[in-house]
Scaffold this active site. Structure first.
Site, mmCIF file in Angstrom:
data_model
loop_
_atom_site.group_PDB
_atom_site.id
_atom_site.type_symbol
_atom_site.label_atom_id
_atom_site.label_comp_id
_atom_site.label_asym_id
_atom_site.label_seq_id
_atom_site.Cartn_x
_atom_site.Cartn_y
_atom_site.Cartn_z
ATOM 1 C CE1 TYR A 7 -26.320 -34.358 -50.006
ATOM 2 C CE2 TYR A 7 -27.412 -32.284 -50.501
ATOM 3 C CZ TYR A 7 -26.255 -32.998 -50.244
ATOM 4 O OH TYR A 7 -25.038 -32.364 -50.214
ATOM 5 N NE ARG A 48 -39.680 -24.358 -64.307
ATOM 6 C CZ ARG A 48 -39.266 -23.121 -64.021
ATOM 7 N NH1 ARG A 48 -40.135 -22.119 -64.088
ATOM 8 N NH2 ARG A 48 -38.019 -22.891 -63.689
ATOM 9 C CD GLU A 75 -19.691 -25.756 -45.609
ATOM 10 O OE1 GLU A 75 -19.726 -26.737 -44.856
ATOM 11 O OE2 GLU A 75 -20.720 -25.176 -46.031
ATOM 12 C CG LEU A 134 -24.305 -29.333 -44.147
ATOM 13 C CD1 LEU A 134 -25.787 -29.002 -44.078
ATOM 14 C CD2 LEU A 134 -24.048 -30.420 -45.188
#
Length: 289
Positions: free
Chosen positions: A33, A100, A183, A208
């Site tokens: 995302y 799946r 972080e 990230l």
């Protein structure tokens, strides 16, 4: 007005939008995302966000669902249909739907979802007095540099912070005062150390690489602030002159309490205030907002 989402070629009310139950984003968090913000009708650092989205897709070997130009058109159309001038834009791309099974399916079409909502920024009180954080063990996987939707450890850490009355959790790897702060659960962590140097964890797979982080590094260097991309420990955090966090939605936000104890004098420091003003100007916001 009902919120409108984009899902695989269709603009639909949020309540009517859906993806397949066999979508690998739902089954395996096999998806990535990206989050952008729009302020005064302008997308902020869209090129950097799209570059990170492209990198995350490449790392997971997920095909791009469309060209970046087409994606920007979808984003703009979704914004227009929701009539938002200041907005938070959420883009999610999964590998797609397939029966799946753990291995990548031989051929799937990526699922693309775009949603927007009104942008909510830190309050004036938080900007003036700073936010509180708690420290929590870093229990995430080893590829935090990929902006994956597999965020359960982040969710648990954020919940721990909320239950402690704090805004954020700073994640810690190791034991004792030598444990390293990586972080936040949804932010990057910064200090001005005892020597007056601005420090944040280097861009490794342990964190990230935040877009706001990259911008603030550039702003700090342009301001002549001494900067080191070097991890700091809990012991160094306890002696820090200042602390702050960054993210697309938090902007540059002072941190003045950690685990209930004040950072230095318990008020935002000079370096933090300078960078808050610089970043606000870059985004077209008044410095006091």
């Amino acid at each position: 007005m009902a919120r409108i989402a984009y899902v695989d070629g269709r603009y639909l009310p949020i309540t009517a939008a859906s993806v397949s139950i066999e979508d690998r984003g739902f089954q395996f968090a096999d998806s990535i995302y990206e989050v952008l913000k729009r302020i005064n009708g302008r997308l902020i650092d869209a090129d950097r966000h799209l570059a990170r989205l492209r990198r995350s897709l490449g790392e997971l070997q997920i095909a791009q669902p469309c060209s970046e130009a087409a994606l920007l058109r979808i984003v703009q159309e979704t914004l227009a249909r929701n009539a938002l001038k200041d907005a938070l834009i959420y883009i999610q791309v999964s590998r797609g739907a397939a029966p799946r099974n753990h291995p990548f399916p031989a051929s799937t079409r990526p699922t693309l979802v775009v949603t927007v909502r009104r942008l909510s920024l830190p309050s004036q009180l938080e900007r003036e007095q700073g936010a509180g954080v708690v420290t929590a063990p870093d229990q995430r996987w080893g590829r935090c540099d990929i902006k994956s939707t597999g965020l359960l450890p982040n969710v648990l850490a954020k919940q721990e912070a909320q239950q402690a009355g704090a805004r954020e959790a700073w994640l810690v790897s190791g034991e004792g005062t030598e444990a390293v702060v990586t972080e936040g659960s949804s932010t990057n962590a910064w200090i001005v150390d005892a020597a007056g140097v601005l420090r944040t964890h280097p861009a490794t797979p342990a964190i990230l690489g935040g877009v706001t982080r990259s911008v603030v590094l550039e702003l700090a260097r342009a301001e002549g602030i001494a900067v080191e991309e070097r991890a700091f420990t809990l012991g160094e955090l306890a002696k820090a002159r200042e602390a702050f966090l960054t993210s697309a939605t938090s902007l540059v936000l002072p941190v003045t309490r950690i685990d209930g104890r004040p950072v230095a004098n318990g008020m935002p420091g000079e370096t933090t205030r300078r960078l808050m003003a610089c970043y606000a100007e870059r985004c077209g916001l008044p410095a006091h907002r």
